[in-house]
Write an enzyme that holds these catalytic residues in place. Sequence first.
Site: not given
Ligand code: SAM
Length: 340
Positions: A207, A252-253
């Site tokens: 992360d 989904h993001d």
């Molecule tokens: N997978 C976890 C869960 O199911 O609870 C967290 C999901 S959360 C919606 C999205 C995660 O993606 C966050 O922890 C965020 O920090 C990480 N994230 C977002 N952009 C990222 C990037 N460019 N590289 C690494 N991690 C990233």
Amino acid sequence: PSASPVHKVSFEFCCFRLTFTQLALFTASKMRVFDVLHSRPGLDATQVAHEIKASVKGTECLLEACVSLGLLEKYQKPMYENSDLARRFLRSDAPLSLQGYIQHCNELVWPLFSHLESAVREGTNQYEKAFGRKSDDLFQDAYYSRHEVKLRFMKAMHSMAKITGKAVATAFDLSSFKTACDLGGCTGAMAYEFTKAHPGLSVTVFDLPGVVDMCGHFRPRDADNRVSFVTGDFFKDELPKADLYILARILHDWPDEKVHTLLSKISDACTPGCGLLVSEIFLDEDRRGPCRGLLQALSMSQGKQRSATEYSLLLKSHGFTAVHVRHTDNLLDTLLCIKE
Ligand code: SAM
């Protein structure tokens, strides 16, 4: 216009109830009502008002509303205590506490959704209108811009991962995989569920640096040394080597272009036989439900909600085949595919 008076009344009741349920829940949670009544069950409204530093009249109304929603129990005098639901999910120290998620919804999701009409008119996320600042990447520009917002977001992800993690981790027989990498694995909550469910598996959580810096706050007391953390940006940096990659609530993001960038990096890191497990809400193929996915889509983030077939097609275009889909009876569905 052709709805019968009964339907109109029940529809209005439904709108009214949904809005006020959320407001009562958010407020009671923010004012620590469930924590106060956990440590001192049987208080009356005046005593609760004193504890939460609020008016007696307001506290009484809030407590009665919570009773009507099944969040509190009320006994003669009247005295209040948490319902079973509140004991399991609403006090902050419950193992499956949803407090973090409730706070995140209250502070971030609710303001965004209060501009829903503009979101629908413009087809864009309303972060700037709600918070007065632009955000191209919700994580780096919004959630992680301030320490307390980041911690609140991490608590939200942590509480949801604890609720969903076991169902996701046990959806498939993963005994042939020895090492996994949970991309965007946040606090490690999901990774700990995977190691609990699969004794032969070690998981590296990958992360952003600001997130990994704070993972110590979330380490379970009986933490397993089979979970480790690596920092990086999954769109730019080299990914850790693993037999199985996990993407839980990640795709989904992001819009299709970003999903292709990420899947192409994962595909490059995989050798034939490696697995990729994707966990998301899978929309019904006719896009009639589930409503939690379709309502979430209204946030108009740059990403989108997809069906299992849509995910499978994206994955196939990066050499992942033998797609197996499991609809769990929890909040997330899961799909496992193998690199050719
Ligand atoms: N997978 C976890 C869960 O199911 O609870 C967290 C999901 S959360 C919606 C999205 C995660 O993606 C966050 O922890 C965020 O920090 C990480 N994230 C977002 N952009 C990222 C990037 N460019 N590289 C690494 N991690 C990233």
